[in-house]
Design a protein around this motif. Structure first.
Motif, PDB file in Angstrom:
ATOM      1  N   ARG A 122      28.727 -16.719 -39.332  1.00  0.00           N
ATOM      2  CA  ARG A 122      29.083 -17.883 -40.145  1.00  0.00           C
ATOM      3  C   ARG A 122      28.032 -18.974 -40.019  1.00  0.00           C
ATOM      4  O   ARG A 122      27.809 -19.734 -40.960  1.00  0.00           O
ATOM      5  CB  ARG A 122      30.453 -18.414 -39.712  1.00  0.00           C
ATOM      6  CG  ARG A 122      31.606 -17.468 -40.019  1.00  0.00           C
ATOM      7  CD  ARG A 122      32.936 -18.112 -39.675  1.00  0.00           C
ATOM      8  NE  ARG A 122      34.058 -17.239 -40.016  1.00  0.00           N
ATOM      9  CZ  ARG A 122      35.327 -17.567 -39.835  1.00  0.00           C
ATOM     10  NH1 ARG A 122      35.636 -18.758 -39.311  1.00  0.00           N
ATOM     11  NH2 ARG A 122      36.287 -16.726 -40.170  1.00  0.00           N
ATOM     12  N   PRO A 193      23.636 -16.009 -43.531  1.00  0.00           N
ATOM     13  CA  PRO A 193      24.417 -17.179 -43.942  1.00  0.00           C
ATOM     14  C   PRO A 193      23.536 -18.253 -44.578  1.00  0.00           C
ATOM     15  O   PRO A 193      22.343 -18.370 -44.271  1.00  0.00           O
ATOM     16  CB  PRO A 193      25.025 -17.679 -42.625  1.00  0.00           C
ATOM     17  CG  PRO A 193      24.955 -16.521 -41.696  1.00  0.00           C
ATOM     18  CD  PRO A 193      23.750 -15.743 -42.084  1.00  0.00           C
ATOM     19  N   SER A 196      20.176 -20.315 -43.293  1.00  0.00           N
ATOM     20  CA  SER A 196      19.316 -19.496 -42.437  1.00  0.00           C
ATOM     21  C   SER A 196      17.870 -19.564 -42.920  1.00  0.00           C
ATOM     22  O   SER A 196      17.588 -19.913 -44.076  1.00  0.00           O
ATOM     23  CB  SER A 196      19.786 -18.036 -42.446  1.00  0.00           C
ATOM     24  OG  SER A 196      21.081 -17.898 -41.910  1.00  0.00           O
TER      25      SER A 196
END
Length: 264
Positions: A122, A193, A196
């Motif tokens: 996440r 995610p 990133s």
């Protein structure tokens, strides 16, 4: 300083090597070994990369997957779930010392399980993909082609060619289920995610790679490409050199310098 040790759960201990900087650390890099014969071929190059990072003030941890190298388990026990679990275990070990940030680095075949790990996260991740396989189907096809060539075209067997073991691939016992899992992976469906960052270090920025990075950008993933000098590129496609060390010295040092300069 290099220190070898075992870590993780007692029933599935992983073997690791930490390359620690002698001074204050400016970050840390978790290095995921490639799989099967690629892991053997790339060992020296990744060892040199980890040493160069430590010399530049960045701690590095290399580890063997469960079922490979000096870690517990047999190659037949490799699975996508175990690979993802190993990244989690190694990351948790390194994270407390990575006070200035941690990068996750994968080379060749280890890029796919690392991306599978990242896609389940996440929180944003900082990834480094070194000449990565981004299609499990293409990777598996290459492995199988090289495996078959060892029996009929590279001169490995002089007097008698042994019968091929249907459960072996490049000298490793890998379950059909694991090969199916790996063959079904693709970078287009393994999206890190949002937030990133991905550094891709390659000898050629192919249209497929550029299209993939553009698709990831739409999902909120920033990226950059580090291009190596083409004449330093290992001859991955040469089945006669499958057991030769792959140590692109200039490229390894170029990547180490890049990672040290842009440490989190």
């Amino acid at each position: 300083m290099t220190d070898a040790f075992f870590f993780g759960a007692p029933q599935r201990a992983l073997y690791g090597n930490v390359h620690a900087t002698s001074g204050a650390s400016r970050g840390a890099v978790l290095i995921c070994q490639p799989l099967l014969q690629e892991g053997i071929r790339c060992h020296r190059g990744l060892w040199a990369l980890a040493n160069a990072l430590a010399d530049a003030g960045v701690d590095a941890l290399r580890f063997d997957w469960f079922g490979s190298g000096d870690s517990d388990g047999e190659s037949a026990q490799l699975s996508l779930e175990s690979l993802v679990e190993d990244v989690q275990t190694a990351g948790e070990l390194l994270e407390p010392t990575a006070t200035d940030g941690m990068r996750l680095l994968a080379m060749r075949s280890s890029a796919l399980p690392l991306l599978a790990f990242a896609a389940r996260r996440r929180q944003p991740v900082d990834l480094v993909l070194l000449d990565p396989w981004l299609s499990g189907a293409k990777m598996l096809s290459c492995w199988q082609r090289h495996h078959e060539m060892q029996f009929d075209s590279v001169g490995r067997y002089v007097n008698r060619v042994p019968a091929a073991d249907p459960n072996a691939l490049q000298g490793f016992d890998i379950s059909a289920g694991t090969l199916q899992e790996l063959g079904g992976l693709a970078g287009s469906s393994l999206i890190p995610p949002a937030g990133s960052h991905v550094l891709v270090a390659v000898w050629e920025a192919t249209p497929d790679l550029q299209a993939l990075l553009s698709a990831w950008k739409m999902a909120g993933v920033s990226s950059e490409i580090l291009l190596f000098e083409d004449d330093d590129r290992p001859d991955w496609e040469n089945a006669n050199a499958i057991e030769s060390q792959a140590f692109p010295r200039r490229s390894v040092l170029q990547l180490a310098k890049k990672l040290a300069v842009s440490a989190p």
